[in-house]
Design a protein around this motif. Structure first.
Motif, PDB file in Angstrom:
ATOM      1  N   ILE A  83     -27.705 -78.252 -17.242  1.00  0.00           N
ATOM      2  CA  ILE A  83     -26.488 -78.821 -16.411  1.00  0.00           C
ATOM      3  C   ILE A  83     -26.040 -80.031 -17.116  1.00  0.00           C
ATOM      4  CG2 ILE A  83     -25.607 -79.739 -14.280  1.00  0.00           C
ATOM      5  CD1 ILE A  83     -26.272 -76.607 -14.300  1.00  0.00           C
ATOM      6  N   ASP A  84     -26.933 -80.938 -17.434  1.00  0.00           N
ATOM      7  CA  ASP A  84     -26.384 -82.357 -17.943  1.00  0.00           C
ATOM      8  C   ASP A  84     -25.757 -82.106 -19.459  1.00  0.00           C
ATOM      9  OD1 ASP A  84     -27.394 -83.739 -15.827  1.00  0.00           O
ATOM     10  OD2 ASP A  84     -29.251 -84.309 -16.932  1.00  0.00           O
ATOM     11  N   ARG A  85     -26.236 -80.964 -20.188  1.00  0.00           N
ATOM     12  CA  ARG A  85     -25.467 -80.855 -21.395  1.00  0.00           C
ATOM     13  C   ARG A  85     -24.072 -80.326 -21.446  1.00  0.00           C
ATOM     14  NH1 ARG A  85     -27.860 -76.926 -26.436  1.00  0.00           N
ATOM     15  NH2 ARG A  85     -26.187 -77.834 -28.187  1.00  0.00           N
ATOM     16  N   ALA A  86     -24.201 -79.233 -20.222  1.00  0.00           N
ATOM     17  CA  ALA A  86     -22.829 -78.767 -20.073  1.00  0.00           C
ATOM     18  C   ALA A  86     -21.860 -79.705 -19.606  1.00  0.00           C
ATOM     19  CB  ALA A  86     -23.156 -77.579 -19.201  1.00  0.00           C
ATOM     20  N   ILE A  87     -22.403 -80.656 -18.747  1.00  0.00           N
ATOM     21  CA  ILE A  87     -21.499 -81.699 -18.035  1.00  0.00           C
ATOM     22  C   ILE A  87     -20.837 -82.612 -19.348  1.00  0.00           C
ATOM     23  CG2 ILE A  87     -21.399 -83.738 -16.790  1.00  0.00           C
ATOM     24  CD1 ILE A  87     -23.097 -82.463 -14.772  1.00  0.00           C
ATOM     25  N   PRO A  98     -12.768 -83.028  -2.864  1.00  0.00           N
ATOM     26  CA  PRO A  98     -13.283 -81.793  -3.572  1.00  0.00           C
ATOM     27  C   PRO A  98     -12.226 -81.029  -4.067  1.00  0.00           C
ATOM     28  CG  PRO A  98     -14.475 -82.057  -1.458  1.00  0.00           C
ATOM     29  CD  PRO A  98     -13.035 -83.079  -1.469  1.00  0.00           C
ATOM     30  N   ILE A  99     -12.360 -80.766  -5.405  1.00  0.00           N
ATOM     31  CA  ILE A  99     -11.248 -79.845  -6.288  1.00  0.00           C
ATOM     32  C   ILE A  99     -11.822 -78.477  -6.140  1.00  0.00           C
ATOM     33  CG2 ILE A  99     -10.254 -79.570  -8.392  1.00  0.00           C
ATOM     34  CD1 ILE A  99     -10.591 -82.724  -8.898  1.00  0.00           C
ATOM     35  N   MET A 100     -13.058 -78.278  -6.453  1.00  0.00           N
ATOM     36  CA  MET A 100     -13.543 -76.700  -6.375  1.00  0.00           C
ATOM     37  C   MET A 100     -15.156 -76.882  -6.416  1.00  0.00           C
ATOM     38  SD  MET A 100     -13.250 -75.226 -10.415  1.00  0.00           S
ATOM     39  CE  MET A 100     -11.467 -75.560 -10.518  1.00  0.00           C
ATOM     40  N   LEU A 101     -15.845 -75.758  -5.952  1.00  0.00           N
ATOM     41  CA  LEU A 101     -17.084 -75.553  -6.118  1.00  0.00           C
ATOM     42  C   LEU A 101     -17.309 -74.647  -7.388  1.00  0.00           C
ATOM     43  CD1 LEU A 101     -16.710 -76.716  -3.204  1.00  0.00           C
ATOM     44  CD2 LEU A 101     -18.520 -75.157  -2.613  1.00  0.00           C
ATOM     45  N   ILE A 102     -18.518 -74.556  -7.862  1.00  0.00           N
ATOM     46  CA  ILE A 102     -18.828 -73.681  -9.129  1.00  0.00           C
ATOM     47  C   ILE A 102     -20.428 -73.282  -8.840  1.00  0.00           C
ATOM     48  CG2 ILE A 102     -19.322 -73.447 -11.519  1.00  0.00           C
ATOM     49  CD1 ILE A 102     -17.506 -75.610 -12.108  1.00  0.00           C
ATOM     50  N   ALA A 103     -20.635 -72.039  -8.565  1.00  0.00           N
ATOM     51  CA  ALA A 103     -22.047 -71.455  -8.272  1.00  0.00           C
ATOM     52  C   ALA A 103     -22.462 -71.265  -9.764  1.00  0.00           C
ATOM     53  CB  ALA A 103     -21.724 -70.025  -7.615  1.00  0.00           C
ATOM     54  N   VAL A 104     -23.798 -71.641  -9.989  1.00  0.00           N
ATOM     55  CA  VAL A 104     -24.341 -71.595 -11.605  1.00  0.00           C
ATOM     56  C   VAL A 104     -25.614 -70.731 -11.145  1.00  0.00           C
ATOM     57  CG1 VAL A 104     -24.961 -72.777 -13.452  1.00  0.00           C
ATOM     58  CG2 VAL A 104     -23.122 -73.507 -12.173  1.00  0.00           C
ATOM     59  N   MET A 117     -17.941 -74.328 -17.252  1.00  0.00           N
ATOM     60  CA  MET A 117     -18.246 -73.031 -17.469  1.00  0.00           C
ATOM     61  C   MET A 117     -18.477 -72.155 -18.697  1.00  0.00           C
ATOM     62  SD  MET A 117     -16.160 -71.732 -13.746  1.00  0.00           S
ATOM     63  CE  MET A 117     -14.759 -72.452 -14.196  1.00  0.00           C
ATOM     64  N   LEU A 118     -17.463 -72.410 -19.737  1.00  0.00           N
ATOM     65  CA  LEU A 118     -17.552 -71.851 -21.117  1.00  0.00           C
ATOM     66  C   LEU A 118     -18.948 -72.584 -21.576  1.00  0.00           C
ATOM     67  CD1 LEU A 118     -14.209 -71.938 -22.274  1.00  0.00           C
ATOM     68  CD2 LEU A 118     -15.447 -69.952 -21.588  1.00  0.00           C
ATOM     69  N   ALA A 119     -19.272 -73.640 -21.575  1.00  0.00           N
ATOM     70  CA  ALA A 119     -20.392 -74.349 -22.081  1.00  0.00           C
ATOM     71  C   ALA A 119     -21.805 -73.677 -21.556  1.00  0.00           C
ATOM     72  CB  ALA A 119     -20.504 -75.782 -21.789  1.00  0.00           C
ATOM     73  N   LEU A 120     -21.895 -73.390 -20.087  1.00  0.00           N
ATOM     74  CA  LEU A 120     -22.632 -72.886 -19.487  1.00  0.00           C
ATOM     75  C   LEU A 120     -23.027 -71.241 -19.963  1.00  0.00           C
ATOM     76  CD1 LEU A 120     -22.034 -73.960 -15.863  1.00  0.00           C
ATOM     77  CD2 LEU A 120     -24.188 -74.601 -17.146  1.00  0.00           C
ATOM     78  N   GLU A 121     -22.022 -70.691 -20.020  1.00  0.00           N
ATOM     79  CA  GLU A 121     -22.031 -69.290 -20.890  1.00  0.00           C
ATOM     80  C   GLU A 121     -22.759 -69.231 -21.940  1.00  0.00           C
ATOM     81  OE1 GLU A 121     -21.690 -65.518 -19.640  1.00  0.00           O
ATOM     82  OE2 GLU A 121     -20.606 -67.118 -18.677  1.00  0.00           O
ATOM     83  N   THR A 122     -22.609 -70.280 -22.953  1.00  0.00           N
ATOM     84  CA  THR A 122     -23.246 -70.293 -24.280  1.00  0.00           C
ATOM     85  C   THR A 122     -24.467 -70.383 -24.245  1.00  0.00           C
ATOM     86  OG1 THR A 122     -22.865 -72.605 -24.655  1.00  0.00           O
ATOM     87  CG2 THR A 122     -21.173 -71.262 -25.278  1.00  0.00           C
ATOM     88  N   THR A 166     -12.525 -65.558 -28.258  1.00  0.00           N
ATOM     89  CA  THR A 166     -12.077 -64.353 -27.234  1.00  0.00           C
ATOM     90  C   THR A 166     -13.177 -63.626 -26.575  1.00  0.00           C
ATOM     91  OG1 THR A 166     -10.003 -64.071 -28.440  1.00  0.00           O
ATOM     92  CG2 THR A 166     -10.374 -62.241 -26.938  1.00  0.00           C
ATOM     93  N   ALA A 167     -14.341 -63.286 -27.402  1.00  0.00           N
ATOM     94  CA  ALA A 167     -15.385 -62.607 -26.909  1.00  0.00           C
ATOM     95  C   ALA A 167     -16.206 -63.612 -25.867  1.00  0.00           C
ATOM     96  CB  ALA A 167     -16.293 -62.289 -28.176  1.00  0.00           C
ATOM     97  N   LEU A 168     -16.183 -64.825 -26.181  1.00  0.00           N
ATOM     98  CA  LEU A 168     -16.782 -65.756 -25.220  1.00  0.00           C
ATOM     99  C   LEU A 168     -15.845 -65.819 -23.766  1.00  0.00           C
ATOM    100  CD1 LEU A 168     -18.696 -68.078 -24.322  1.00  0.00           C
ATOM    101  CD2 LEU A 168     -17.183 -69.577 -25.338  1.00  0.00           C
ATOM    102  N   CYS A 169     -14.550 -65.646 -23.916  1.00  0.00           N
ATOM    103  CA  CYS A 169     -13.775 -65.877 -22.791  1.00  0.00           C
ATOM    104  C   CYS A 169     -13.869 -64.439 -21.849  1.00  0.00           C
ATOM    105  CB  CYS A 169     -12.542 -66.010 -23.055  1.00  0.00           C
ATOM    106  SG  CYS A 169     -12.149 -67.494 -23.730  1.00  0.00           S
ATOM    107  N   ARG A 170     -14.168 -63.198 -22.651  1.00  0.00           N
ATOM    108  CA  ARG A 170     -14.211 -62.039 -22.150  1.00  0.00           C
ATOM    109  C   ARG A 170     -15.882 -62.048 -21.445  1.00  0.00           C
ATOM    110  NH1 ARG A 170     -10.440 -58.458 -23.016  1.00  0.00           N
ATOM    111  NH2 ARG A 170      -9.079 -58.517 -24.587  1.00  0.00           N
ATOM    112  N   GLN A 171     -16.772 -62.664 -22.222  1.00  0.00           N
ATOM    113  CA  GLN A 171     -17.987 -62.684 -21.415  1.00  0.00           C
ATOM    114  C   GLN A 171     -18.099 -63.526 -20.391  1.00  0.00           C
ATOM    115  OE1 GLN A 171     -21.168 -63.881 -24.421  1.00  0.00           O
ATOM    116  NE2 GLN A 171     -21.969 -65.212 -22.843  1.00  0.00           N
TER     117      GLN A 171
END
Length: 363
Positions: A215-219, A333-339, A296-301, A193-198
């Motif tokens: 980026i590769d690891r998150a993919i 294209p489905i969506m874009l993600i800024a990182v 996106m959750l992986a990137l957050e970690t 929950t804390a990760l999702c709030r973060q």
């Protein structure tokens, strides 16, 4: 032509035209949403064909995808949608409780033939081939050999790897396993929950560059997301460059004001050539979105922030993006993600979320 008109026409005339079109659209909606018309879908389809071209690109992409699937018999450049789907179907049969003595007769010859084709093509991912080989070997050892299954086994056994178990036996087997064998994480509900709030939609990034390896690891982590029949009909187009990333993100149209500070843009692209029928045309959006959220959750970690960018189905941006990325007619294209790394004093919207009492509907 529309772009030229926007540049040449005065603002009051453009507003007048826009208002007229809006009123006409409202009139059509009020007329053709009546029960007498809604009861006949073909009438609705005819109305859209006469007055709107909004679904044209989707229809063209679906047709192109179906044709590509048929021409390639489900075997793509690096992966086979047909082999992945049927291997997963075999996995489910092997996992069934109780397991039937005979199953998958209707598609096992097709699967064995596809496996041999993929082996001969020498372009399919090695891990994908090993997974299929392990599951097929397990299947043929578990079922009663009817005429169909015996013929499929004859086809399968033609491959040299089937008789040489040393190569496939050197790595862990890729077959169904018991739930108790799953490697357990140490994350509890509060931590998740804390990760999702973060994880918030961040639009203001620091000057720090994004490392490609992250980026590769998150993919890789995103690829663990569930996917219908494990076809994973998506790819991640990565623009990890301070000049290139904003130029790609600008196609979305909803990035005004913050686009120039985006250090890395990822475009999630769906592949409609993974499906032989129209009924599955929306699966690319479901599977792509599941993977995008996990990404996106992986990137957050890793300390990286992100912002999912909506991609409306608009003709001109679609054409520009397709040309820029070199997309095939069946890729959408489905969506874009800024990182990037969040600017510490950058502002983020509060974005109040709906509670369970609003979202849950008991059946």
């Amino acid at each position: 032509m529309k772009t030229i008109a926007r540049q040449l026409l005065p603002a009051n005339l453009k507003n007048s035209i826009r208002d007229t079109l809006t009123r006409f659209d409202s009139l059509l909606l009020s007329i053709f949403s009546k029960p007498i018309f809604m009861a006949h879908p073909r009438i609705s389809n005819a109305i859209y064909r006469l007055f709107s071209s909004k679904f044209d690109r989707e229809q063209q992409a679906v047709l192109a995808g179906r044709l590509a699937y048929r021409v390639n018999t489900g075997v793509g450049e690096k992966s086979s949608a047909l082999l992945r789907r049927n291997t997963h179907r075999l996995e489910k049969g092997l996992s069934m409780q109780p397991r039937r003595e005979v199953f998958a007769e209707e598609f096992i010859i097709e699967t064995a033939t596809c496996f041999v084709q993929c082996m001969a093509a020498d372009k399919i991912c090695e891990q994908e081939l090993k997974w299929a080989e392990d599951v097929l070997s397990s299947y043929f050892g578990a079922v009663t050999h009817t005429a169909n299954i015996a013929e499929a086994y004859r086809i399968f056994a033609q491959t040299s790897r089937c008789s040489d178990t040393s190569e496939s036996g050197s790595a862990p087997s890729s077959i169904p396993y018991q739930h108790q064998q799953i490697e357990k994480s140490h994350i509890d509900t509060d931590s998740f929950t804390a990760l999702c709030r973060q994880r918030r939609a961040v639009r203001w990034f620091s000057e720090q560059s994004v490392v490609d390896a992250d980026i590769d690891r998150a993919i890789e982590i995103a690829s663990l997301a569930p996917s219908a029949c494990n076809r994973q009909p998506f790819e991640f187009f990565v623009a990890n460059d301070r000049e290139l990333a904003p130029s790609i993100a600008k196609y979305a149209g909803g990035t005004s004001g913050f686009v120039d500070n985006i250090p890395c843009t990822i475009v999630v692209v769906g592949d409609l050539s993974a499906y032989p029928a129209e009924r599955d045309r929306h699966v690319i959006y479901i599977d792509g979105s599941l993977a995008a959220m996990q990404l996106m959750l992986a990137l957050e970690t890793m300390g990286l922030s992100s912002c999912p960018i909506n991609w409306p189905d608009l003709d001109v941006p679609e054409q520009k993006m397709a040309k820029r990325l070199g997309l095939k007619p069946f890729e959408r294209p489905i969506m874009l993600i800024a990182v990037g790394y969040a600017e510490s004093d950058g502002m983020i919207p509060f974005s109040q979320k709906k509670r369970a009492g609003v979202l849950r509907k008991d059946i």
